[in-house]
Motif scaffolding. Structure first.
Motif, PDB file in Angstrom:
ATOM      1  N   PRO A   1      39.068  24.102  27.135  1.00 63.78           N
ATOM      2  CA  PRO A   1      38.155  24.700  28.390  1.00 63.78           C
ATOM      3  C   PRO A   1      38.959  25.693  28.565  1.00 63.78           C
ATOM      4  O   PRO A   1      40.388  25.550  29.180  1.00 63.78           O
ATOM      5  CB  PRO A   1      37.310  24.032  28.731  1.00 63.78           C
ATOM      6  N   ARG A   2      38.767  27.121  27.989  1.00 63.60           N
ATOM      7  CA  ARG A   2      39.162  27.904  28.829  1.00 63.60           C
ATOM      8  C   ARG A   2      38.823  28.810  30.705  1.00 63.60           C
ATOM      9  O   ARG A   2      37.153  29.062  31.088  1.00 63.60           O
ATOM     10  CB  ARG A   2      38.886  29.550  28.363  1.00 63.60           C
ATOM     11  N   ALA A   3      39.904  29.084  31.025  1.00 61.59           N
ATOM     12  CA  ALA A   3      39.803  29.341  32.442  1.00 61.59           C
ATOM     13  C   ALA A   3      39.637  30.381  32.859  1.00 61.59           C
ATOM     14  O   ALA A   3      40.218  31.080  32.100  1.00 61.59           O
ATOM     15  CB  ALA A   3      41.022  28.455  33.595  1.00 61.59           C
ATOM     16  N   PRO A   4      38.105  30.414  33.619  1.00 57.24           N
ATOM     17  CA  PRO A   4      38.064  32.024  34.286  1.00 57.24           C
ATOM     18  C   PRO A   4      39.359  32.575  33.918  1.00 57.24           C
ATOM     19  O   PRO A   4      39.641  32.130  35.478  1.00 57.24           O
ATOM     20  CB  PRO A   4      37.074  31.820  34.783  1.00 57.24           C
ATOM     21  N   LEU A   5      39.505  34.420  34.438  1.00 56.57           N
ATOM     22  CA  LEU A   5      40.408  34.717  35.093  1.00 56.57           C
ATOM     23  C   LEU A   5      40.237  35.681  35.946  1.00 56.57           C
ATOM     24  O   LEU A   5      38.723  35.702  36.113  1.00 56.57           O
ATOM     25  CB  LEU A   5      40.481  36.323  34.185  1.00 56.57           C
ATOM     26  N   LYS A   6      40.519  35.104  37.251  1.00 54.00           N
ATOM     27  CA  LYS A   6      40.189  35.488  38.541  1.00 54.00           C
ATOM     28  C   LYS A   6      40.159  37.305  39.134  1.00 54.00           C
ATOM     29  O   LYS A   6      41.979  37.318  38.855  1.00 54.00           O
ATOM     30  CB  LYS A   6      40.212  34.465  39.388  1.00 54.00           C
TER      31      LYS A   6
END
Length: 480
Positions: free
Chosen positions: A154-159
């Protein structure tokens, strides 16, 4: 000279370096920048980005963001330092757009954090690694759990990390653009806030709060003139801020008097919300009209010991201070501020018990403009002398005589860590402030300190009348 080169050289004197000239040359053509990014050494990305950003080479900025080789892009000092325009920041957001739209393996996406906090600085080591704000380091350690072998990771969200100051009127264009982008990429772009300051409650500000991940807030300031009922509703957000370390609440210029029932309801609501703050270390309450007789109920709801307690311009009863000295959450205080809390009718025994309770940990004590008099101050000197960790003590704005002032000096001379003392103009000088007597007294005090071997102590005089405020934040020369 090109604006971009002028910025990246900052205070460097002399002619441009070869690197600066090369960047200047490269930025003449966006196509050259785009072609060079794939082979560009990572240590050249920060100076190239800074030059492109400040020089308004927006297409280059967009492409550099897409190819950014580090986990963090620190942009706070550029966005909020007067060195940007809306189109500059929009170019960064366009880069994020393109990055989030790419169908790439999560491991190939280097950029994880866009840091817009004001304390962000551009400091790059020889290997090109950029500095990170201390506040975001814990969250940077959070990993996205991988899935089973063979499944797509899964793609980690950009913070995006930001300090928010929500006041009256419209938001800055760049903030409005960022909020819209967070809504557009919901699930892939998360907005984190370390410091949140709210000066006005509006529909527009409430919409911003709905986008922010409130559990990331560590420093909350509420500076308002709302009715207690409205303030109580806003405090209902506190349970969502489980990582909160510092809470500053100031109730300024109340437009309407609150009834006793409203004040009681506010304290009850506030107390119940404090139950969820397991990491609170600093509590600052200013001009809160409903604390009288209720301080104990509030403090006993705290789940962890406080490091700093500041009660400024609040009306308190003797029972409040008696309970404060017995409260488990205040037994390890490093800072205690009771500025403009009237203490003239408080017994010396209560004040002594309060100081004895924190004598092993207290580093900063501020009792400015409290109406404390000679007998009270003299009575608490033995307890003050037990505060072995004390570094800063202020008692300016109180009606104290010269003899008692000198007694304070002699009693505190043995506190080896005490470095900063702010004292009031003595009673005898009230009608002769402009006659040079304060300067003479100050010189005499400095001479006494030197003779007693304490030239490392700094004594500063305050005005005889309580019209000048010494902010409690200025009392913290020590790191913790």
């Amino acid at each position: 000279m090109d604006d971009s080169i002028r910025f990246i050289r900052m205070s460097t004197c002399g002619p441009p370096s070869l690197l600066e000239l090369a960047i200047q040359n490269l930025l003449k053509d966006d196509a050259l920048v785009i072609a060079a990014l794939e082979e560009l050494p990572v240590e050249l990305f920060p100076p190239l980005f800074m030059a492109a950003y400040t020089g308004k080479h927006n297409e280059s900025v967009k492409r550099i963001v897409q190819a950014w080789p580090f986990p963090c892009l620190p942009l706070g000092s550029l966005v909020k330092g007067g060195q940007t325009h809306q189109e500059n920041f929009q170019a960064v957001l366009n880069g994020l757009d393109a990055l989030l739209a790419e169908d790439i393996c999560p491991r190939q996406q280097k950029l994880q954090v866009l840091d817009l906090c004001q304390k962000t600085t551009w400091s790059c080591s020889r290997n090109g690694m950029c500095s990170l704000s201390q506040a975001i380091l814990p969250l940077m350690k959070v990993k996205v759990d991988g899935s089973s072998m063979g499944a797509k990771e899964p793609r980690a969200p950009l913070k995006v990390f930001i300090d928010l100051y929500l006041s009256i009127g419209s938001h800055d264009e760049w903030l409005t653009s960022l909020i819209e982008k967070a809504k557009q990429w919901k699930g892939l772009l998360h907005l984190y806030c370390n410091k949140l300051s709210i000066f006005a409650l509006s529909m527009q500000n409430m919409k911003v709060l709905k986008v922010v991940r409130l559990y990331s807030v560590q420093d909350l300031e509420l500076i308002c003139n709302w009715k207690l009922s409205v303030l109580g509703k806003l405090l209902s957000l506190l349970p969502y801020m489980g990582k909160l370390h510092r809470l500053f609440l100031s109730q300024t210029q109340m437009s309407q008097c609150s009834s006793w029932e409203e004040e009681e309801q506010f304290v009850e609501t506030f107390s119940s919300q404090l139950l969820s703050l397991h990491h609170l270390q600093e509590l600052h309450l200013e001009s809160i009209s409903s604390l009288e007789g209720s301080l104990c109920n509030l403090l006993r709801c705290l789940k962890s010991p406080l490091k700093i307690l500041s009660l400024t311009n609040c009306l308190l009863l003797e029972s409040d201070l008696m309970n404060l000295s017995k409260c488990p959450s205040t037994r390890q205080l490093r800072g205690l501020c009771l500025n403009r809390v009237l203490l003239m009718d408080i017994s010396s025994e209560t004040l002594e018990a309060l100081l004895e309770n924190v004598s092993s940990t207290l580093q900063v004590l501020s009792l400015e403009e409290c109406g404390i008099m000679n007998l009270q101050l003299t009575a608490i000197l033995p307890a003050l002398r037990h505060c072995s960790q004390l570094t800063t003590f202020s008692f300016s704005g109180n009606p104290i005589s010269i003899n008692v002032l000198l007694r304070v000096l002699r009693h505190t001379i043995g506190l080896t860590k005490l470095r900063h003392v702010r004292y009031p103009a003595p009673l005898e000088f009230y009608e002769h402030v402009g006659d040079g007597l304060l300067a003479t007294l100050h010189a005499k005090l400095m001479q006494m300190l030197q003779e007693l071997g304490r030239s490392d102590m700094e004594w500063l005089s305050g005005k005889p009348c309580p019209h000048r405020e010494w902010p409690f934040s200025d009392l913290w020369p020590m790191p913790w």
